[in-house]
Scaffold this motif. Structure first.
Motif, PDB file in Angstrom:
ATOM      1  N   LYS A  57      -8.207   0.653   6.066  1.00  0.00           N
ATOM      2  CA  LYS A  57      -8.424   1.824   5.208  1.00  0.00           C
ATOM      3  C   LYS A  57      -9.366   2.847   5.820  1.00  0.00           C
ATOM      4  N   SER A 106      -3.516  -5.982  -0.038  1.00  0.00           N
ATOM      5  CA  SER A 106      -3.621  -5.038   1.066  1.00  0.00           C
ATOM      6  C   SER A 106      -3.728  -5.750   2.397  1.00  0.00           C
ATOM      7  N   TRP A 165      -3.220   6.378   5.468  1.00  0.00           N
ATOM      8  CA  TRP A 165      -4.526   6.090   4.882  1.00  0.00           C
ATOM      9  C   TRP A 165      -4.882   4.606   5.060  1.00  0.00           C
ATOM     10  N   GLN A 166      -3.907   3.731   4.794  1.00  0.00           N
ATOM     11  CA  GLN A 166      -4.222   2.315   4.655  1.00  0.00           C
ATOM     12  C   GLN A 166      -3.995   1.476   5.908  1.00  0.00           C
ATOM     13  N   HIS A 168       0.809  -1.217   0.000  1.00  0.00           N
ATOM     14  CA  HIS A 168       0.000   0.000   0.000  1.00  0.00           C
ATOM     15  C   HIS A 168       0.830   1.249   0.000  1.00  0.00           C
TER      16      HIS A 168
END
Ligand SMILES: Cc1cc2nc3c(=O)[nH]c(=O)nc-3n(C[C@H](O)[C@H](O)[C@H](O)COP(=O)(O)OP(=O)(O)OC[C@H]3O[C@@H](n4cnc5c(N)ncnc54)[C@H](O)[C@@H]3O)c2cc1C
Length: 1127
Positions: free
Chosen positions: A683, A136, A678-679, A126
């Motif tokens: 998420k 992910s 962000w991830q 990611h």
């Protein structure tokens, strides 16, 4: 030929269309290199011809230039994989027997591998987008997360279906890592209280007689987070470092802590609070991969009756983002809503506008707080709020943007990292002494970075090299003028602080008597402070007045002791300048006139006047002027504006907040950091391409339903209870977002008063480097409008043109130069075409590197941040009309509207870390507006019933034991006395220098790190072929044997980078060790002198004469338990 890519419409350039794009960067950039491949294949088969890392660097001439020694590369956490004993998760007994504090002081490189890191050099997919989304963490979870649970006191335990969810931490799927923690032999060390995890280890170093302390979730046990195996002073040292690494003063309350506690706490209890608070920070800074629990926090208290103090400290640190921040999975306390209240189960919404570092930081922290404090909502019959980010661009990062290069087939960095160009932020200005990115980049994401060396050389405008002696001489002159202008600086605000007992804190001790009136009572009654007020007094403190660094290519350190009254002529003569024949020795500068000539004087006008006045003292030549103006350009880079638009009194209002440690660049792109936020760990909800155009709100709350309505240009409408606006100041200034009702005057006025400046970059990618590859940067002087002018005014427009080149070969993946366009030149870049700029810079470089031919770049990118409607410039600055405290006014909320972003962070403006910190601050404000302030129980400290010796590890040793009537034994009095001596020593000369460790680098291990997976794949394949079993796997011993053979038979070219790397590390370690001996000798001498003087001035109360010649562990630097040794 080269291809140019105008930053404003690169979207279309990539798509091959000519239409102007509203976005600075391509919506596809994050995906453009998403190579769909299975995780396994990504790990085993690094694609492309550069599967062998670093080898591309073999073509470069290492050590060709004696001046330019290579700067260091830090391979994220991976560099430490082989030093399992050195992990900061273990108790890490140091080489010299002292225990070091791992991440805390940053000298250690012994960070634990991040679970997000794929250890063959492919970091988490990611982070840089090289691997498809299928890989992910989210999907890792679907694949069946392997959770690692630990009990509240940090002891790792196997996951148990019966244990409470609250007591577990579900780590990321370690199967996703190519090396699981188990393989690395530290599976038992996932703990914020690492020492405790060793209690299960029979060979561990529990001190004799100590009963292993085990706590279960929800059960609070005093002392359970204080390692018995550490001496008190070593423990105290680690706690103090942890506080300093968290931007908190270990010896005094933060103003917000003071506000929270003043009505509840006595002066002695301040020391107890600080000891607990610092100890909680110690847990976090030692291992930011794992959240700190409230049980662990309570374990920092020495007695049960301080549990409430520990809880208040914990929740204060938690809410304000000092612990459990960043990419860390946290527990969810939200239970089911009580049936009686379940009706409807409403859910509030927080909208965050902008997915830059501040927006992501805020949203990530809010998510964490809503989980950790979830029960506060469910108990009210509400579901914990949800967080939605609205981002105008098709990507995260905002002004952090690593633009993918066209050529991804060849790379100078390890496989798996994209070749990128930093369009915005590029430099991390030191990880130590409080940078929150330390925890995120080094502690959590394990992203590799390259340490920069300040070995700038300067080229004159005609391409000749500037002599070092002249460079130094002019720099001294420049600093002198800067110092003289600093006289007009606003006096930093003083604020009231409440200090704890410094000596007790230094020794990790709590006061024995904690009673008395609360601070508030004492303050309101004007009662004199207790005797010995220097140890427990309320005092005022001023901010330090040294340091000017910012992001500039060269650091300026203003000296605290500069005396502006020394006549200028004398000052420059001491520097080595020759005075003009008509100048007198006592001639000086008078800057008062210029500084008072306008209500809004600027730094540039004042300094230029200083230069002019110096021209009457010195025979300055045009080259001196060009050099002086190079330094102006450097400040214009740091501030994104001409020095002529910087406030004289406030331009460096953030002074004294600089971090420590080398400046560095992220390998493979800074964008990995916002992507990580962000991830990871899961998420965040982001709506991309949602450009907000209007915000309608009720400033007082309308009492029913959602109070804010946000509308986007694409027609989307969102309702929310709270909104965090992180759009850049430039966007707020542009008025592209309308507020209904309009923002109040106090807010609108500050938006107008504050400055928002411009910096641009011309990024040049080549097939081969024609410059010194090991030099991280070089500068270029510019001539004035009129050639060889002696008039300062002639230099302002041109001095920032290509004034500094960053050599990004070690971080971008390709031979790349990033030329800076600072001050007025930044506007020139916006107005010029790419081809004009490329031609101009190529001509300049040709002169600098003649007779080598300088080709046109194979790829060029020009940033034009001003034209970008979602930035409208680069970063904030303190303009002539900006007032002291304006950054704080920018940060202030208005009804349901909260504000974050670099321009709201007065302590660290214009930076990535400042933006991030502002996001944490805004998250705390949002939570406070929803659930109120932290509730401080009354009484905060219960009355002592009796002293229970068995409760404290201190009591395990007779010398620490308190007698039952509470009286202190003679031995304790001696120790108190020792503590005051140590306090005097540390107060005067600081800590004894810490012994440097071994370089710890071995070429074979480095090689193994790079080739392990390739070798493993080969061995697996041979095994499959030999056994006929498609699932056969080679054993570790087989792989080790094979890799040993590979190393022995590898060609000298393959070995060279590893040998070079090792040699460099050894050289650096040796250089550090050489100075260490001298520093220690000086320290020891001074410490002995201070001890003698102290004892003479304050004879020992117990008449113990031995003390004159004794030394404690701190003075010996051994870190062992406090003991007195005769010398
Ligand atoms: C050229 C340059 C070089 C720099 N160099 C460094 C450096 O070396 N080191 C360093 O520490 N810092 C550096 N900085 C500063 C650093 O990049 C910023 O301080 C930081 O990234 C700002 O983060 P932020 O979250 O405050 O703002 P941003 O990153 O700008 O985030 C704001 C977000 O809001 C979005 N947005 C704007 N308007 C709207 C709207 N109407 N609707 C929806 N979304 C919107 C934007 O798209 C953006 O994503 C540099 C900046 C620039 C431009």
């Amino acid at each position: 030929m080269f291809s140019t890519l105008a930053a404003t419409n690169d979207d279309d350039a990539l798509n091959g269309t000519a239409l102007p794009s509203p976005f600075l960067f391509s919506p596809h950039h994050d995906d453009v290199l998403s190579i769909s491949m299975s995780h396994e294949s990504a790990l085993i088969k690094p694609h492309g011809p550069t599967a062998v890392p670093i080898s591309a660097l073999n073509n470069l001439a290492y050590g060709q230039y004696s001046e330019s020694t290579p700067s260091s590369t830090h391979n994220g956490d991976v560099s430490d994989l082989f030093e399992t004993n050195g992990s900061h998760m273990s108790s890490r007994e140091d080489r010299d027997g002292s225990i070091s504090s791992g991440l805390v002081n940053g000298h250690e490189r012994s960070h634990a591998p991040s679970p997000l890191h794929i250890s063959n050099g492919l970091q988490h997919p990611h982070l840089n987008g090289t691997v498809s989304e299928a890989n992910s963490i989210g999907s890792a979870k679907q694949n069946g997360p392997k959770s690692i649970a630990r009990t509240a006191n940090g002891i790792t335990a196997a996951p148990s279906s019966t244990s409470s969810r609250k007591s577990k931490l579900h780590m990321f799927n370690h199967n996703q890592m190519t090396r699981s923690p188990t393989e690395m032999g530290w599976d038992a060390k996932f703990s914020s209280t690492p020492e405790l995890s060793q209690q299960d280890n029979p060979g561990g170093r529990r001190s004799g007689g100590a009963t292993p302390i085990k706590a279960i979730a929800g059960e609070l046990r005093a002392n359970s987070s204080i390692p018995a195996a550490l001496s008190w002073e070593e423990f105290a040292r680690q706690c103090i470092l942890a506080a300093e690494s968290s931007r908190l003063n270990p010896f005094s309350l933060h103003p917000e802590e003071y506000k929270l506690l003043r009505e509840h706490i006595t002066h002695p209890q301040v020391t107890i609070y600080l000891n607990i608070r610092n100890a909680i920070l110690r847990l976090w800074t030692r291992n930011p991969l794992v959240y700190v629990t409230v049980e662990e926090a309570a374990g920092c208290a020495r007695e049960k009756r301080y549990f409430s103090v520990a809880k208040v400290a914990y929740y204060w640190l938690l809410r304000n983002g000092y612990i459990n921040f960043g990419c860390v999975e946290v527990p969810n306390t939200a239970g089911s809503i009580p049936r009686i209240k379940a009706k409807g189960g409403p859910r509030r919404t927080v909208l965050v506008i902008g997915a830059g570092m501040s927006g992501l930081g805020c949203a990530r922290h809010l998510e964490g707080l809503f989980a950790q404090l979830g029960d506060q909502w469910t108990e009210q019959g509400e579901r914990p709020p949800k967080v939605i980010i609205l981002e105008g661009r098709p990507r995260v990062g905002g002004r952090v943007y690593s633009h993918p290069l066209r050529d991804q087939t060849r790379s100078t960095i390890r496989p798996g990292y994209r070749n990128t160009a930093e369009m915005g932020a590029q430099i991390v200005t030191g990880y130590e002494h409080g940078n929150p990115l330390n925890a995120i980049v080094r502690g959590q994401l394990g992203i590799p970075y390259h340490g920069l060396r300040d070995n700038t050389i300067l080229y004159d405008h005609d391409g000749s090299k500037v002599e070092r002696s002249q460079d130094i001489l002019v720099e001294k002159l420049y600093n002198d003028i800067l110092e003289r202008a600093a006289v007009y600086r606003h006096k930093p605000a003083t604020f009231r602080v409440v200090e704890g007992d410094r000596n007790l804190i230094l020794f990790g001790r709590d006061p024995s008597d904690t009673g008395g009136a609360t601070i508030a009572t004492l303050e309101s009654s004007n009662t004199p402070l207790p005797a010995g007020a220097n140890t427990t007094a309320s005092t005022t403190e001023e901010k330090p007045s040294t340091g000017v660094e910012k992001l500039a290519g060269r650091a300026y350190q203003l000296s605290a002791g500069f005396n502006p009254n020394i006549p200028a002529a004398e000052a420059v003569r001491t520097m080595g300048w020759q005075l003009r024949h008509d100048a007198s020795n006592d001639q000086s500068l008078d800057l008062n006139k210029i500084a008072q000539s306008s209500p809004h004087p600027t730094l540039g006008e004042t300094m230029d006047d200083g230069i002019k006045q110096y021209q009457a003292i010195l025979d300055l030549k045009p080259k001196d002027l060009r050099l002086l103006n190079w330094h102006h350009a450097n400040l214009e880079y740091a501030n994104a504006v001409s020095v002529n638009q910087l406030s004289l009194s406030g331009w460096d209002q953030d002074i004294g907040n600089e971090f420590e440690g080398e400046h560095s660049e992220i390998i493979g792109g800074y964008l990995q950091v916002p992507r990580g936020l962000w991830q990871c760990p899961s998420k965040l909800e982001i709506h991309f391409k949602s450009v907000v155009k209007s915000i309608r709100y009720h400033s007082e709350g309308n009492g029913k339903g959602k109070g804010v309505m946000v509308e986007c240009t694409n027609g989307e409408v969102f309702e929310a209870d709270e909104v965090v606006i992180t759009t850049p100041l430039g966007v707020l200034k542009s008025g592209s977002i309308t507020f209904e009702p309009p923002l109040p005057n106090w807010k609108q006025d500050v938006i107008e008063r504050m400055g928002f400046g411009l910096l641009n970059k011309v990024i040049l990618v080549y097939d081969e480097a024609f410059w010194e590859p090991n030099r991280d940067m070089f500068g270029l002087l510019n001539d004035g409008e009129r050639k060889a002018s002696l008039d300062q005014h002639d230099y302002s427009t041109r001095r920032g043109r290509f004034y500094l080149f960053w050599n990004c070969i070690k971080t971008s993946g390709r031979p790349m130069l990033v030329a800076l366009m600072a001050g007025e030149a930044a506007h020139y870049a916006e107005a010029s075409s790419d081809s004009e700029l490329v031609q101009e810079v190529t001509d300049r470089l040709s002169k600098m590197f003649a007779p080598k031919p300088v080709p046109l770049p194979s790829e060029t990118i020009v940033t034009r941040w001003k034209r970008d409607p979602l930035a409208c410039g680069s970063y904030s600055y303190v303009g002539p009309k900006t007032q002291a405290g304006d950054y704080d006014v920018m940060a202030r909320s208005h009804g349901p509207l909260h504000f974050a972003g670099e321009a709201t962070c007065g302590t660290h403006p214009a930076t990535v870390h400042g933006a991030y910190l502002s996001g944490l601050r805004a998250a705390a404000e949002v939570v406070e507006s929803m659930i109120g302030r932290i509730k401080v129980p009354a009484p905060l400290v219960e009355k002592r019933i009796k002293v229970e010796p068995s409760l404290t590890p201190v009591s395990m040793e007779p010398k620490h034991r308190l007698s039952f009537d509470g009286r202190i034994t003679q031995q304790l009095r001696d120790e108190d006395y020792e503590a005051s001596i140590i306090g005097a020593i540390l107060g005067q000369i600081g800590e004894r220098p810490i012994k440097p460790g071994r370089a710890g680098v071995n070429p074979f291990l480095l090689y193994t790190k790079d080739y392990w997976y390739k070798c493993k794949a080969d061995c697996d394949a041979s095994r499959k072929a030999a056994t006929g079993d498609p699932n056969a796997k080679a054993s570790k011993t087989e792989i080790r044997t094979a890799i040993g053979l590979m190393w022995r038979t590898a060609s000298p070219e393959v070995k060279k980078p590893y040998l070079d790397h090792t040699q460099n590390a050894r050289d650096n370690a040796a250089a550090y060790a050489a100075t260490f001996k001298d520093r220690v000798a000086t320290w020891d001498r001074e410490a002995a002198r201070i001890r003698q003087e102290y004892i003479q001035a304050h004879p020992p109360p117990t008449g113990n004469e031995d003390m004159m010649n004794s030394r404690t562990a701190i003075e010996l630097g051994t870190g062992k338990r406090l003991r007195r040794l005769g010398t």
